[in-house]
Design a protein around this motif. Sequence first.
Motif, short mmCIF file in Angstrom:
data_model
loop_
_atom_site.label_atom_id
_atom_site.label_comp_id
_atom_site.label_asym_id
_atom_site.label_seq_id
_atom_site.Cartn_x
_atom_site.Cartn_y
_atom_site.Cartn_z
N LEU B 69 10.12 -6.68 -14.94
CA LEU B 69 9.68 -5.67 -13.96
C LEU B 69 8.27 -5.19 -14.28
O LEU B 69 8.05 -4.46 -15.25
CB LEU B 69 10.67 -4.49 -13.96
N ARG B 70 7.32 -5.63 -13.50
CA ARG B 70 5.92 -5.28 -13.75
C ARG B 70 5.26 -4.64 -12.54
O ARG B 70 4.26 -3.95 -12.67
CB ARG B 70 5.14 -6.54 -14.15
N GLY B 71 5.78 -4.93 -11.36
CA GLY B 71 5.09 -4.42 -10.17
C GLY B 71 6.07 -4.17 -9.04
O GLY B 71 7.25 -4.51 -9.11
N PHE B 136 1.46 12.19 -11.73
CA PHE B 136 1.66 12.04 -13.18
C PHE B 136 0.98 13.12 -14.00
O PHE B 136 1.48 13.52 -15.04
CB PHE B 136 1.16 10.66 -13.62
N ILE B 137 -0.17 13.59 -13.56
CA ILE B 137 -0.96 14.48 -14.41
C ILE B 137 -0.50 15.94 -14.29
O ILE B 137 -0.73 16.74 -15.20
CB ILE B 137 -2.47 14.36 -14.08
N LEU B 138 0.16 16.27 -13.18
CA LEU B 138 0.54 17.68 -12.99
C LEU B 138 1.73 18.05 -13.87
O LEU B 138 2.67 17.27 -14.01
CB LEU B 138 0.93 17.92 -11.53
N GLN B 169 16.69 14.53 -19.50
CA GLN B 169 15.27 14.35 -19.81
C GLN B 169 14.94 12.88 -20.07
O GLN B 169 13.90 12.38 -19.66
CB GLN B 169 14.88 15.17 -21.05
N TYR B 173 12.35 10.60 -17.98
CA TYR B 173 11.22 9.88 -18.60
C TYR B 173 11.26 8.39 -18.25
O TYR B 173 10.24 7.77 -17.98
CB TYR B 173 11.25 10.08 -20.12
N ARG B 176 9.95 8.12 -14.72
CA ARG B 176 8.49 8.30 -14.68
C ARG B 176 7.77 7.06 -15.22
O ARG B 176 6.76 6.64 -14.69
CB ARG B 176 8.07 9.52 -15.51
N THR B 177 8.35 6.50 -16.29
CA THR B 177 7.72 5.32 -16.90
C THR B 177 7.74 4.14 -15.93
O THR B 177 6.74 3.45 -15.76
CB THR B 177 8.43 4.97 -18.22
N ALA B 180 5.26 4.67 -13.23
CA ALA B 180 3.91 4.37 -13.71
C ALA B 180 3.69 2.86 -13.74
O ALA B 180 2.65 2.35 -13.31
CB ALA B 180 3.67 4.97 -15.09
N LYS B 181 4.70 2.13 -14.23
CA LYS B 181 4.58 0.67 -14.31
C LYS B 181 4.15 0.08 -12.98
O LYS B 181 3.32 -0.81 -12.92
CB LYS B 181 5.95 0.05 -14.67
N VAL B 182 4.77 0.55 -11.91
CA VAL B 182 4.54 -0.10 -10.62
C VAL B 182 3.45 0.57 -9.80
O VAL B 182 3.01 0.01 -8.79
CB VAL B 182 5.85 -0.19 -9.78
N TRP B 184 0.70 2.97 -11.22
CA TRP B 184 -0.34 3.72 -11.92
C TRP B 184 -1.74 3.39 -11.39
O TRP B 184 -2.55 4.25 -11.13
CB TRP B 184 -0.26 3.44 -13.43
N GLN B 185 -2.01 2.10 -11.28
CA GLN B 185 -3.33 1.67 -10.84
C GLN B 185 -3.23 0.28 -10.24
O GLN B 185 -2.77 -0.62 -10.94
CB GLN B 185 -4.29 1.64 -12.03
#
Lengths: 392, 263
Positions: B69-71, B136-138, B169, B173, B176-177, B180-182, B184-185
């Motif tokens: 799972l990368r994208g 993610f940053i908030l 929790q 997490y 969220r992770t 982010a994987k799919v 983030w950028q």
Amino acid sequence: MKVFLFHLMPYSYLDLDYTDKYNSCWVVLPNSYFDETKGMELYHRYLDELELGDQLGFDGVCVNEHHQNAYGLMPSPVVIAAALSRRTEQAKIAILGSAFGLRDNPLTLAEEHAMLDHLTKGRIITGMVRGVGAEYYSSGANPAYSHARFQEAHDLVVQSWTKPGPFEFEGSHYHFRYVNVWPRPVQKPHPPIWCPSQGSRETILWAAHPDRKYTYLHTYSPIGVAKRYMDMYREIAEEEYGYTSKPDQLGWAVLSYVAETDEIAYREAKEHIEAFFNKFLNLPFEMLFPPGYLTPASMKSVSSNKKHLSEEKTIDFLIENGMFACGSPETVRQILEERQKQLGFENILPMLQFGTLPKDLTRKNIEMFGREVMPHLQRTSAPKQTAEVSVA
Amino acid sequence: MTAPQPIKRQVGDCAVSGFRAGSGEPLVYLHGAGGGGDWLPFMESLSQNFEVIAFNHPGFGESDDPAWLRGIDDLAYFYLELIEDLGVDKAHIVGSSIGGWIALEMAIRSTERIATLSLSAPAGIHVRGLPKADIFILPPDQFAYSLFHDKAMADVLVGRLQAQNEAEQAVAYKNRTTSAKVSWQPYLYNPRLRNWLQRVRVPTSLIWGREDCVIPLGYATAFQELLPNASLTVIEECGHLPHLEKEGAFVGALVDFIDGARS
């Protein structure tokens, strides 16, 4: 022990009232807070301070990489190391570190470190870091692949320095048809590799591996925490890998301030060390630990300590917890020698400029440390420690 | 109210868990970055008319977190396989935010088993000059307030987040992770999706909260221009999660759309 002068090169003219508007001087603080004239002055001042370290006989001078913040003005520590390379004579130049895994092409860093090894005639130490969490916002690198990319970038870079090229490298994150780095580094098999960290079992497991035996460099935390991680390194070497680690596999970076007396040192350092911790190092939790940056186990232990992270820190707290060595030369010498006995490291990295500490005080600090503390430290060595040392 | 039936399915090496309830035409719900795992009131309402199927995506909740799972495309292929594996001939796909993006990535690949698409404030494209909120940053409390128009609902979420136990929790997490994987950028989109949206010819409904601060309403207009067969329902006084904040209006819009698509 070996004594290395560590400089972070902060934007020390930072308007500290920025916290009225922004929650961090990382990532979100507009670069309009940076004044070019003052910035230029700082770069030259800081280079002078590191060059002074070489003249005073420090075993090394250290620089590091951080992006888009007022905490450190070295997005490329390679540039600073290059500027130092021909202006220093004997000191090692330690880049602590370069964030290889943040790059889409870590080979450019492999090339640059190899070039530096030539410019310094073999005085380069290559630190490898993942970068702090904030860097993943600034660079766009995906934090969920942070560990994997760090390790793969390391493998790629070390191979590029040691294995005859050209060769193919096909990893999960990096793909190169031709790896053939020119120049090859001077030092054999390659420049020493250090791993700076604020404490991570994964990093230690990786660094202590018999194939690597890299120097683990601990920064910032209270002394009990630093001890726990250094004990962990010895224990992991002994129990997981079956060898006894050497004291030079451990290093400790510590903020220090030396003046004529304890009282003067305390008075002169107070506002600057507090600015450092409360204004320069104020990373909100989400910025410090973006998703995936920590393993689930590390996240669990960090979360339980979450409140403590954002507390304002006073000079008294920092001194009591061993995060700041402050006082007369005699006092600081005693503190650091005692720490060496407790922690068993062979490398100590005093950070002698911090936060807003101005030019005159920084220079005095470096000179007094270099003349009155360092020679004593260089004559002592770590007592024999084994993994049986109690884990605090 | 019939209790939803927990289900587990395995596709390749990846087991996923979820719920199934109701009867009627199959409706597959794709959750957003916050994860699945709860049987929500809107699902209960929909189960009066549909067989509602809602899994945790791979990498979320109790589902496996496979190494491949990368994208976002991996999730799209996974769901195309899963729907086939479930023996579903044609499904109504409903997706929120990242879930809507997955639905679009499925649809540009194949609409063979897709009857209709309902996209609630989907991610997936970028519109110049229309920044999305950084999820993610908030800090979690600020993020909660950016999700809802109704502050009282945000307060409830903040309370829930503060009361999370360790296991909850850990799941948060994990969610969220994987998010982010799919995503983030490039942030919350795939630059190559836009061009192929022309292939999505099945009836498509866009549902958007007018006060969405995460993916602003301007995205709805952009999607409408790119999707050949899309209608838009804007829900007033509503943030990024209409299915939670305006459950009645959300379900109503969905049922009307699917009814309309049948005729």
